[in-house]
Structure formats: C-alpha cells, structure tokens
Design a protein around this motif. Structure first.
Motif, PDB file in Angstrom:
ATOM      1  N   ASP A 189       0.829  -1.203   0.000  1.00 32.00           N
ATOM      2  CA  ASP A 189       0.000   0.000   0.000  1.00 32.00           C
ATOM      3  C   ASP A 189       0.864   1.254   0.000  1.00 32.00           C
ATOM      4  OD1 ASP A 189      -2.674   1.092   0.071  1.00 32.00           O
ATOM      5  OD2 ASP A 189      -2.140   1.814   2.087  1.00 32.00           O
ATOM      6  N   LYS A 190       1.998   1.184   0.782  1.00 32.20           N
ATOM      7  CA  LYS A 190       2.902   2.328   0.825  1.00 32.20           C
ATOM      8  C   LYS A 190       3.603   2.516  -0.505  1.00 32.20           C
ATOM      9  CE  LYS A 190       3.961   2.876   5.710  1.00 32.20           C
ATOM     10  NZ  LYS A 190       5.056   2.994   6.690  1.00 32.20           N
ATOM     11  N   LEU A 191       3.982   1.367  -1.108  1.00 34.78           N
ATOM     12  CA  LEU A 191       4.676   1.442  -2.398  1.00 34.78           C
ATOM     13  C   LEU A 191       3.778   2.007  -3.495  1.00 34.78           C
ATOM     14  CD1 LEU A 191       6.611  -1.966  -2.342  1.00 34.78           C
ATOM     15  CD2 LEU A 191       7.608   0.327  -2.250  1.00 34.78           C
ATOM     16  N   SER A 192       2.471   1.809  -3.357  1.00 32.58           N
ATOM     17  CA  SER A 192       1.543   2.294  -4.395  1.00 32.58           C
ATOM     18  C   SER A 192       1.418   3.809  -4.381  1.00 32.58           C
ATOM     19  CB  SER A 192       0.167   1.652  -4.206  1.00 32.58           C
ATOM     20  OG  SER A 192      -0.416   2.107  -2.989  1.00 32.58           O
ATOM     21  N   GLY A 193       1.962   4.477  -3.400  1.00 29.81           N
ATOM     22  CA  GLY A 193       1.959   5.931  -3.372  1.00 29.81           C
ATOM     23  C   GLY A 193       0.727   6.516  -2.706  1.00 29.81           C
ATOM     24  N   PRO A 194       0.622   7.867  -2.732  1.00 30.87           N
ATOM     25  CA  PRO A 194      -0.514   8.557  -2.109  1.00 30.87           C
ATOM     26  C   PRO A 194      -1.848   8.152  -2.729  1.00 30.87           C
ATOM     27  CG  PRO A 194       1.264  10.090  -2.646  1.00 30.87           C
ATOM     28  CD  PRO A 194       1.600   8.808  -3.308  1.00 30.87           C
ATOM     29  N   SER A 195      -2.872   8.208  -1.916  1.00 30.98           N
ATOM     30  CA  SER A 195      -4.213   7.860  -2.382  1.00 30.98           C
ATOM     31  C   SER A 195      -4.753   8.946  -3.309  1.00 30.98           C
ATOM     32  CB  SER A 195      -5.138   7.718  -1.173  1.00 30.98           C
ATOM     33  OG  SER A 195      -5.338   9.002  -0.571  1.00 30.98           O
ATOM     34  N   PRO A 196      -5.818   8.659  -4.089  1.00 28.71           N
ATOM     35  CA  PRO A 196      -6.413   9.694  -4.950  1.00 28.71           C
ATOM     36  C   PRO A 196      -6.896  10.904  -4.157  1.00 28.71           C
ATOM     37  CG  PRO A 196      -7.777   7.714  -4.881  1.00 28.71           C
ATOM     38  CD  PRO A 196      -6.465   7.356  -4.277  1.00 28.71           C
ATOM     39  N   SER A 197      -7.374  10.653  -2.922  1.00 31.82           N
ATOM     40  CA  SER A 197      -7.825  11.764  -2.087  1.00 31.82           C
ATOM     41  C   SER A 197      -6.669  12.690  -1.727  1.00 31.82           C
ATOM     42  CB  SER A 197      -8.477  11.212  -0.819  1.00 31.82           C
ATOM     43  OG  SER A 197      -8.893  12.268   0.028  1.00 31.82           O
ATOM     44  N   GLU A 198      -5.513  12.098  -1.398  1.00 31.84           N
ATOM     45  CA  GLU A 198      -4.343  12.911  -1.056  1.00 31.84           C
ATOM     46  C   GLU A 198      -3.854  13.720  -2.262  1.00 31.84           C
ATOM     47  OE1 GLU A 198      -1.530  10.799   2.066  1.00 31.84           O
ATOM     48  OE2 GLU A 198      -2.309   9.313   0.632  1.00 31.84           O
ATOM     49  N   ILE A 199      -3.806  13.055  -3.417  1.00 31.93           N
ATOM     50  CA  ILE A 199      -3.356  13.739  -4.634  1.00 31.93           C
ATOM     51  C   ILE A 199      -4.287  14.902  -4.983  1.00 31.93           C
ATOM     52  CG2 ILE A 199      -3.092  13.480  -7.144  1.00 31.93           C
ATOM     53  CD1 ILE A 199      -0.758  12.386  -5.571  1.00 31.93           C
ATOM     54  N   LEU A 200      -5.585  14.662  -4.872  1.00 28.08           N
ATOM     55  CA  LEU A 200      -6.535  15.728  -5.180  1.00 28.08           C
ATOM     56  C   LEU A 200      -6.395  16.879  -4.196  1.00 28.08           C
ATOM     57  CD1 LEU A 200      -8.817  16.822  -6.912  1.00 28.08           C
ATOM     58  CD2 LEU A 200     -10.445  15.536  -5.489  1.00 28.08           C
ATOM     59  N   ASN A 201      -6.221  16.545  -2.907  1.00 25.76           N
ATOM     60  CA  ASN A 201      -5.991  17.588  -1.895  1.00 25.76           C
ATOM     61  C   ASN A 201      -4.751  18.416  -2.228  1.00 25.76           C
ATOM     62  OD1 ASN A 201      -7.723  17.958   0.479  1.00 25.76           O
ATOM     63  ND2 ASN A 201      -7.492  15.744   0.715  1.00 25.76           N
ATOM     64  N   ASN A 202      -3.688  17.732  -2.588  1.00 29.23           N
ATOM     65  CA  ASN A 202      -2.443  18.426  -2.938  1.00 29.23           C
ATOM     66  C   ASN A 202      -2.630  19.338  -4.149  1.00 29.23           C
ATOM     67  OD1 ASN A 202      -1.191  17.066  -0.864  1.00 29.23           O
ATOM     68  ND2 ASN A 202      -0.256  15.504  -2.182  1.00 29.23           N
ATOM     69  N   TYR A 203      -3.338  18.824  -5.169  1.00 29.27           N
ATOM     70  CA  TYR A 203      -3.566  19.609  -6.388  1.00 29.27           C
ATOM     71  C   TYR A 203      -4.408  20.855  -6.090  1.00 29.27           C
ATOM     72  CZ  TYR A 203      -5.767  21.205 -10.653  1.00 29.27           C
ATOM     73  OH  TYR A 203      -6.250  22.010 -11.659  1.00 29.27           O
ATOM     74  N   LEU A 204      -5.500  20.671  -5.375  1.00 25.83           N
ATOM     75  CA  LEU A 204      -6.392  21.796  -5.083  1.00 25.83           C
ATOM     76  C   LEU A 204      -5.696  22.847  -4.223  1.00 25.83           C
ATOM     77  CD1 LEU A 204      -9.717  19.859  -4.390  1.00 25.83           C
ATOM     78  CD2 LEU A 204      -9.248  21.362  -6.333  1.00 25.83           C
ATOM     79  N   ASP A 205      -4.965  22.396  -3.238  1.00 26.63           N
ATOM     80  CA  ASP A 205      -4.269  23.334  -2.355  1.00 26.63           C
ATOM     81  C   ASP A 205      -3.243  24.157  -3.144  1.00 26.63           C
ATOM     82  OD1 ASP A 205      -3.782  24.173   0.524  1.00 26.63           O
ATOM     83  OD2 ASP A 205      -1.761  23.630  -0.111  1.00 26.63           O
ATOM     84  N   ALA A 206      -2.456  23.475  -3.968  1.00 26.83           N
ATOM     85  CA  ALA A 206      -1.436  24.172  -4.766  1.00 26.83           C
ATOM     86  C   ALA A 206      -2.068  25.094  -5.796  1.00 26.83           C
ATOM     87  CB  ALA A 206      -0.528  23.158  -5.459  1.00 26.83           C
ATOM     88  N   SER A 207      -3.107  24.611  -6.440  1.00 32.87           N
ATOM     89  CA  SER A 207      -3.755  25.395  -7.505  1.00 32.87           C
ATOM     90  C   SER A 207      -4.449  26.633  -6.952  1.00 32.87           C
ATOM     91  CB  SER A 207      -4.760  24.511  -8.251  1.00 32.87           C
ATOM     92  OG  SER A 207      -5.421  25.250  -9.249  1.00 32.87           O
ATOM     93  N   LEU A 208      -5.209  26.453  -5.870  1.00 27.85           N
ATOM     94  CA  LEU A 208      -5.971  27.571  -5.314  1.00 27.85           C
ATOM     95  C   LEU A 208      -5.080  28.592  -4.609  1.00 27.85           C
ATOM     96  CD1 LEU A 208      -9.050  25.602  -3.917  1.00 27.85           C
ATOM     97  CD2 LEU A 208      -8.984  27.035  -5.959  1.00 27.85           C
ATOM     98  N   LYS A 209      -3.905  28.167  -4.186  1.00 28.96           N
ATOM     99  CA  LYS A 209      -2.999  29.092  -3.495  1.00 28.96           C
ATOM    100  C   LYS A 209      -1.876  29.607  -4.381  1.00 28.96           C
ATOM    101  CE  LYS A 209      -4.072  27.312   1.100  1.00 28.96           C
ATOM    102  NZ  LYS A 209      -3.579  26.634   2.313  1.00 28.96           N
ATOM    103  N   GLY A 210      -1.994  29.335  -5.681  1.00 32.28           N
ATOM    104  CA  GLY A 210      -1.062  29.938  -6.628  1.00 32.28           C
ATOM    105  C   GLY A 210       0.256  29.234  -6.809  1.00 32.28           C
ATOM    106  N   ARG A 211       0.386  27.999  -6.304  1.00 28.62           N
ATOM    107  CA  ARG A 211       1.632  27.250  -6.504  1.00 28.62           C
ATOM    108  C   ARG A 211       1.459  26.385  -7.757  1.00 28.62           C
ATOM    109  NH1 ARG A 211       0.323  25.876  -1.301  1.00 28.62           N
ATOM    110  NH2 ARG A 211       0.426  23.649  -1.799  1.00 28.62           N
ATOM    111  N   PHE A 212       1.459  27.061  -8.914  1.00 27.07           N
ATOM    112  CA  PHE A 212       1.031  26.412 -10.144  1.00 27.07           C
ATOM    113  C   PHE A 212       2.014  25.368 -10.664  1.00 27.07           C
ATOM    114  CE2 PHE A 212      -1.221  30.539 -10.203  1.00 27.07           C
ATOM    115  CZ  PHE A 212      -2.504  30.032 -10.096  1.00 27.07           C
TER     116      PHE A 212
END
Length: 354
Positions: A22-45
């Motif tokens: 599970d660890k080797l498979s990487g972050p979950s889709p929820s984590e990836i989406l959280n990371n994307y939204l946070d970066a996108s909405l806060k200008g870390r394009f």
C-alpha cells in the motif's frame, strides 16, 4: 502448538506485506486531489502541474500552463485567493479511476460587483489612483467583509505508472476553444460577405457555423436575414427587366455659374405590374479608349418620408419618368479625361412599394 505459531507468523507476514504494498503504491487519490487543489488555489502552479495526468500534459506543457495562470501584483486579487477554501465530500474509486465531489467556497463576485464598480468610478472621476483603489478593496476584503458563495465540482483522477493523477481533460477544453475560435472567425467572415452583398457566400458561412453548433443565435438570425435578402435580391433582379432605361444623353452643360459641367439625362418606363418606390441608376463614364474611368449613382425615383419635393412619387405600372425640361444630373466627380458623350448606364437597384 507449532502449527498455530506458523499460522500466526503467516498472518503477520501477509499483513506486513499488504501494508508495504500500500505504501509502495503511493498517495491515495484523495491525497493527490488535496495536494492539487491546495497548490492550484494558493497559486503554486508549478507544483499543481506535477499532479496533472500525462494525457493532459501532452496537450498543455508547463510553460503554457504557467503563462495562462500568471498573476499580476494585484493585492485585490491576492485578497480574494486567500478566501478560497474547499472540502472533498465524496470519492469513489475503482482500480484505475476515481471520481470526487468537491465543495468549493469562494468570493461571490456578483455581490462584490457594486463595491468594485463604486471604487472604479471613484478612481475614474475622483482623481484616485488605480493602485490605491486595489489596496482599499484588498483591505476591505481582508477584514472579513467578503461575501462568499459555495459551488460543487466533480474531479476525475486516473492511476498511472507513478501513481494517481488529476485528469482535467484539457483535450476536450482545447477542442472547444478551437471550435469557438472558428465560429467567431466564420461569423466575422459572414458579416464581411453580407456587407459586400455576397449573400450566397455569407449564407454558406452561417451554415458552416450551425454545423459546428446548431444553437448559435447570431448564426441562426444571420442565416434567416441573409436568406430573406437573397430572396428579395432575386425578386428584384427578375423585375428589373421590366424597367426600361432609355434616351441616355451625356454632355457638358453650361449653367449660370459654370461654363462646363458634366451632366446626364435619361428616361425610365415601368413596363411591369408592380409600383416602385425606388429606382437606382448607375452611369459609367469612359475615356477616348472606351475604358470606364468613373461612375455616378442617381435616384430618379425615391419615395421616403423625409422627402417633400414633387419628385417624391412612385413609378407606377406603365408610367414613364423623365426630368423636367432644361434639367440634368450633374456628374461633378467625372475627371477631365472623360470623352464627352461616352457613357453606359444600367439600373442597379429597385425597391417595391408596400
């Protein structure tokens, strides 16, 4: 006892193996989406771009993405960004795909419009500085006075070799943008053709637009109007044969004020069965070689509500129009190269009485 110990060991090893996988498979889709939204909405394009799917990246490279998201040094815009928040409501996942419903809270631009316009007018007419206006608005909205609204969006994710990525479907977005650009180009071309009276060409352009999008109102209305103009034009062209233009004379006239004034005379007869409110005659002037060097348009018949002269009369069936004795149409723009008497003329437009 030995069997039980072996069984426990196997269970322990399987559990550890599952956790490791599970660890080797990487972050979950929820984590990836959280990371994307946070970066996108806060200008870390640049960071946000790293979470985007390979299919999307094939359509839009990092440079293009950064360019379309570049921000000016605008404190007002920065104040708005600080008020944006989000919450993942639900996420459904299969082996290779995931779909997430997200609630996004952001400034209600509609409610803010009055404040922004008021500040703009103050800046424009009160001698205020634009940068000062931006600062005032930023201070106002940073203090918590921003009206907020909430909307829901659905995000898609796909599992790639290096883990989950956000799929934004930029290919469809690009196709839509290109389609819209083509529609705008065709609309502009249709208007040019319509203005130059190339009506069949204009109608063809409108039809091309409606093939791309059958709901474009401007194209629907443009096509209907053009088809009416084509029908009207064809009707006029068919009737023009019944309007006879004859006794054309062109020479230099002498008036009280001028010695040599180019002028023309002609007569008209309506041999058809319809009354005409307008007849336009175009006279072409030629040089000694028979080359047309100038032209003039005349309206011997022109019935309008703005005309109060005696010439404001329609040309009825079997009626003849001619100018008063000793009168002629001036051709003041005809160059001196004109050979006296060398003209041709034709009826170029008519309008029917209601």
């Amino acid at each position: 006892m030995l069997k039980k110990l072996i069984l426990v060991s196997i269970i322990f090893l399987v559990s550890v193996s599952m956790l490791s996988c599970d660890k080797l498979s990487g972050p979950s889709p929820s984590e990836i989406l959280n990371n994307y939204l946070d970066a996108s909405l806060k200008g870390r394009f640049e960071e946000a771009y790293s979470y985007v799917s390979a299919e999307d990246k094939a359509i839009k490279d990092l440079h293009s993405y950064l360019k379309e998201n570049e921000k000016e040094d605008n404190p007002f815009a920065q104040a708005l960004v600080s008020k944006v928040s989000y919450k993942i409501l639900k996420l459904d996942k299969s082996e290779k795909k995931a779909s997430a419903d997200v609630e996004i809270t952001l400034p209600d631009l509609g409610s803010m419009f009055t404040d922004v316009m008021g500040a703009a007018f103050k800046s424009a007419f009160g001698g205020g500085d634009e940068k000062e206006m931006e600062k005032e608005l930023a201070q106002k909205f940073e203090s918590g006075e921003v009206p907020l609204t909430t909307k829901k969006e659905t995000f898609q994710l796909v599992k790639e070799k290096d883990g989950w990525k956000v799929f934004l479907d930029w290919k469809t977005e690009k196709v839509k943008r290109e389609k819209q650009t083509k529609i705008q180009t065709l609309l502009a071309e249709a208007e040019v053709l319509k203005e130059s009276k190339k009506l069949h060409g204009a109608a063809q352009k409108y039809e091309e637009i409606l093939e791309l999008d059958s709901e474009i109102v401007d194209a629907k209305e443009g096509l209907q109007e053009t088809q009416k103009e084509i029908k009207s034009f064809e009707e006029k062209q068919a009737y023009i044969e019944n309007v006879v233009l004859y006794d054309i004379k062109a020479k230099y006239h002498k008036t009280y004020l001028e010695e040599r004034v180019p002028g023309v005379e002609f007569k008209l007869k309506n041999k058809g069965n319809r009354t005409l409110n307008e007849v336009e005659v175009t006279v072409y002037f030629k040089d000694a070689n028979g080359t047309i060097i100038a032209e003039e348009d005349y309206h011997p018949v022109l019935v309008t509500k703005y005309s109060f002269s005696g010439d404001n009369k329609p040309l009825k069936p079997n009626y003849i129009w001619q100018m008063e004795a000793d009168h002629f149409y001036k051709a003041e723009t005809v160059p001196t190269e004109w050979k006296e008497g060398a003209v041709s003329a034709k009826i170029t437009n008519i309008e029917f009485a209601e």
